[in-house]
Design a protein around this motif. Sequence first.
Motif, PDB file in Angstrom:
ATOM      1  N   UNK A   1      -5.026   5.850 -11.026  1.00  0.00           N
ATOM      2  CA  UNK A   1      -3.596   5.984 -11.298  1.00  0.00           C
ATOM      3  C   UNK A   1      -2.870   4.747 -10.790  1.00  0.00           C
ATOM      4  N   UNK A   2      -2.946   3.615 -11.513  1.00  0.00           N
ATOM      5  CA  UNK A   2      -2.345   2.369 -11.058  1.00  0.00           C
ATOM      6  C   UNK A   2      -0.824   2.421 -10.975  1.00  0.00           C
ATOM      7  N   UNK A   3      -0.205   3.408 -11.624  1.00  0.00           N
ATOM      8  CA  UNK A   3       1.256   3.525 -11.575  1.00  0.00           C
ATOM      9  C   UNK A   3       1.758   3.926 -10.192  1.00  0.00           C
ATOM     10  N   UNK A   4       0.865   4.436  -9.328  1.00  0.00           N
ATOM     11  CA  UNK A   4       1.277   4.786  -7.969  1.00  0.00           C
ATOM     12  C   UNK A   4       1.753   3.551  -7.208  1.00  0.00           C
ATOM     13  N   UNK A   5       1.206   2.396  -7.558  1.00  0.00           N
ATOM     14  CA  UNK A   5       1.613   1.124  -6.948  1.00  0.00           C
ATOM     15  C   UNK A   5       1.309   0.040  -7.967  1.00  0.00           C
ATOM     16  N   UNK A   6       2.345  -0.464  -8.610  1.00  0.00           N
ATOM     17  CA  UNK A   6       2.152  -1.352  -9.753  1.00  0.00           C
ATOM     18  C   UNK A   6       1.894  -2.805  -9.390  1.00  0.00           C
ATOM     19  N   UNK A   7       2.144  -3.187  -8.128  1.00  0.00           N
ATOM     20  CA  UNK A   7       1.941  -4.577  -7.743  1.00  0.00           C
ATOM     21  C   UNK A   7       1.628  -4.656  -6.258  1.00  0.00           C
TER      22      UNK A   7
ATOM     23  N   UNK B   1     -17.814   3.098   0.638  1.00  0.00           N
ATOM     24  CA  UNK B   1     -18.350   3.800   1.801  1.00  0.00           C
ATOM     25  C   UNK B   1     -19.584   4.598   1.402  1.00  0.00           C
ATOM     26  N   UNK B   2     -20.752   4.224   1.953  1.00  0.00           N
ATOM     27  CA  UNK B   2     -21.969   4.986   1.658  1.00  0.00           C
ATOM     28  C   UNK B   2     -21.934   6.349   2.340  1.00  0.00           C
ATOM     29  N   UNK B   3     -21.226   6.457   3.472  1.00  0.00           N
ATOM     30  CA  UNK B   3     -21.131   7.744   4.171  1.00  0.00           C
ATOM     31  C   UNK B   3     -20.362   8.763   3.332  1.00  0.00           C
ATOM     32  N   UNK B   4     -19.278   8.320   2.711  1.00  0.00           N
ATOM     33  CA  UNK B   4     -18.474   9.206   1.867  1.00  0.00           C
ATOM     34  C   UNK B   4     -19.031   9.324   0.458  1.00  0.00           C
ATOM     35  N   UNK B   5     -19.974   8.426   0.098  1.00  0.00           N
ATOM     36  CA  UNK B   5     -20.471   8.330  -1.278  1.00  0.00           C
ATOM     37  C   UNK B   5     -19.295   8.119  -2.240  1.00  0.00           C
ATOM     38  N   UNK B   6     -18.361   7.289  -1.803  1.00  0.00           N
ATOM     39  CA  UNK B   6     -17.119   7.094  -2.549  1.00  0.00           C
ATOM     40  C   UNK B   6     -16.657   5.646  -2.439  1.00  0.00           C
ATOM     41  N   UNK B   7     -16.073   5.142  -3.521  1.00  0.00           N
ATOM     42  CA  UNK B   7     -15.404   3.840  -3.527  1.00  0.00           C
ATOM     43  C   UNK B   7     -13.908   4.084  -3.669  1.00  0.00           C
ATOM     44  N   UNK B   8     -13.099   3.367  -2.895  1.00  0.00           N
ATOM     45  CA  UNK B   8     -11.645   3.540  -2.880  1.00  0.00           C
ATOM     46  C   UNK B   8     -10.978   2.229  -3.291  1.00  0.00           C
ATOM     47  N   UNK B   9      -9.852   2.326  -3.997  1.00  0.00           N
ATOM     48  CA  UNK B   9      -9.079   1.146  -4.382  1.00  0.00           C
ATOM     49  C   UNK B   9      -7.636   1.354  -3.933  1.00  0.00           C
ATOM     50  N   UNK B  10      -7.086   0.358  -3.213  1.00  0.00           N
ATOM     51  CA  UNK B  10      -5.708   0.404  -2.741  1.00  0.00           C
ATOM     52  C   UNK B  10      -4.946  -0.799  -3.285  1.00  0.00           C
ATOM     53  N   UNK B  11      -3.677  -0.581  -3.614  1.00  0.00           N
ATOM     54  CA  UNK B  11      -2.811  -1.702  -3.973  1.00  0.00           C
ATOM     55  C   UNK B  11      -1.522  -1.570  -3.176  1.00  0.00           C
ATOM     56  N   UNK B  12      -1.220  -2.617  -2.426  1.00  0.00           N
ATOM     57  CA  UNK B  12      -0.063  -2.618  -1.533  1.00  0.00           C
ATOM     58  C   UNK B  12      -0.102  -1.438  -0.565  1.00  0.00           C
ATOM     59  N   UNK B  13      -1.325  -1.091  -0.111  1.00  0.00           N
ATOM     60  CA  UNK B  13      -1.488  -0.021   0.861  1.00  0.00           C
ATOM     61  C   UNK B  13      -1.504   1.377   0.294  1.00  0.00           C
TER      62      UNK B  13
ATOM     63  N   UNK C   1      -4.068   0.640   4.508  1.00  0.00           N
ATOM     64  CA  UNK C   1      -2.812   1.366   4.290  1.00  0.00           C
ATOM     65  C   UNK C   1      -2.111   1.507   5.635  1.00  0.00           C
ATOM     66  N   UNK C   2      -0.799   1.413   5.625  1.00  0.00           N
ATOM     67  CA  UNK C   2      -0.043   1.513   6.864  1.00  0.00           C
ATOM     68  C   UNK C   2       0.633   2.876   6.918  1.00  0.00           C
ATOM     69  N   UNK C   3       0.070   3.801   7.728  1.00  0.00           N
ATOM     70  CA  UNK C   3       0.622   5.145   7.758  1.00  0.00           C
ATOM     71  C   UNK C   3       1.996   5.182   8.419  1.00  0.00           C
ATOM     72  N   UNK C   4       2.341   4.108   9.164  1.00  0.00           N
ATOM     73  CA  UNK C   4       3.654   4.087   9.808  1.00  0.00           C
ATOM     74  C   UNK C   4       4.633   3.198   9.053  1.00  0.00           C
ATOM     75  N   UNK C   5       4.354   2.930   7.780  1.00  0.00           N
ATOM     76  CA  UNK C   5       5.231   2.066   7.004  1.00  0.00           C
ATOM     77  C   UNK C   5       6.636   2.653   6.955  1.00  0.00           C
ATOM     78  N   UNK C   6       7.639   1.864   7.311  1.00  0.00           N
ATOM     79  CA  UNK C   6       8.996   2.416   7.404  1.00  0.00           C
ATOM     80  C   UNK C   6       9.646   2.629   6.052  1.00  0.00           C
ATOM     81  N   UNK C   7      10.575   3.579   6.015  1.00  0.00           N
ATOM     82  CA  UNK C   7      11.375   3.794   4.818  1.00  0.00           C
ATOM     83  C   UNK C   7      12.756   3.178   4.994  1.00  0.00           C
ATOM     84  N   UNK C   8      13.048   2.717   6.217  1.00  0.00           N
ATOM     85  CA  UNK C   8      14.296   2.027   6.522  1.00  0.00           C
ATOM     86  C   UNK C   8      13.973   0.575   6.836  1.00  0.00           C
ATOM     87  N   UNK C   9      14.961  -0.288   6.986  1.00  0.00           N
ATOM     88  CA  UNK C   9      14.690  -1.678   7.335  1.00  0.00           C
ATOM     89  C   UNK C   9      13.788  -1.765   8.557  1.00  0.00           C
ATOM     90  N   UNK C  10      12.715  -2.583   8.508  1.00  0.00           N
ATOM     91  CA  UNK C  10      11.744  -2.645   9.601  1.00  0.00           C
ATOM     92  C   UNK C  10      12.363  -2.935  10.954  1.00  0.00           C
TER      93      UNK C  10
END
Length: 305
Positions: free
Chosen positions: A163-169, A177-189, A288-297
């Motif tokens: 679902x690339x629309x979740x983060x377009x740029x 991850x061989x432990x998870x047997x999964x590959x993950x893709x992140x864009x802009x976190x 990914x930054x779980x503490x990414x602010x929603x207000x000015x940093x």
Amino acid sequence: MTLKPGEYVWEPERAPEGPLLIVASVTEQVAYVYRNGIRIARSTVSTGRPGHPTPTGVFTILEKEVHHTSSIYKGAEMPYMERVTWGGIALHAGDLPGFPDSHGCVRLPLEFSKLLFGVTMKGATVIIADQHSAPAETVHPGLFFAQSGEESEPIAAGKFDWDPDKSSSGPVSMIVSSADKTAYVYRNGVEIGRAGIPNAQVVSPLNDRVFSALAGVDADGHVRWVEVTSAGKGSSQGLFLTAQKSGLPTAFLTKAKAIITPGTTIIFTDKSVDPTTQSPAGFQVLVAQKDKPTEPPNKLSPMKD
């Protein structure tokens, strides 16, 4: 040549173009700058003093500001600030006494920080490490994976979400991850895709290997990569041959390869991808930054110096 506190070497003509990779060595108190895999600069630094350690790991530049003032350390000026965590860690100009003396940031000589600021872009890779050598032979202290605060759920083998629309740029990071047997893709976190790995034994052991994409392709048309956290050299052809043998869906691989740009980070690991797994060395890969602010940093995460 050993650099004295405040000294630096700047040779951008050695590689006029390509993605930047910045490696700051806490052990050596030196920062190295690579462009397209070639070292173009090095500088003395001052990292965190005892009690205020500079975090080690693989980060990206999140924010840049020429004139920045600390809101918690008596209005301390931090010129040419380049933020790498929303928690207050950054590269910036500051005093260089010849030993670790900051509150967690990486201080640089003023003129060097100005030159560096002029060639970096948001999304550039920054590695802060306990040891250092050339990118193909650098540190290998372990990994910490921080996501959005929820543990990852493995996806069924052979299936994938996209679902690339979740983060377009923004900068792209991938984890296999061989432990998870999964590959993950992140864009802009933000996670934009994941796929199950039917043949995880093919890609294990992965030994916590981190690669950064260079500009241009090789003679066979493959993206060129530099290995940044493991001894030994890897080729892009070998990377994707292994991925294909693992049984990752062809459609997923095609979509993932299509969004790779210079500076893209790919992490191969035998560990599970979750917010709590950490090696004793404390090395972090922040996709990914779980503490990414929603207000000015500046309001939520004052800079630490």
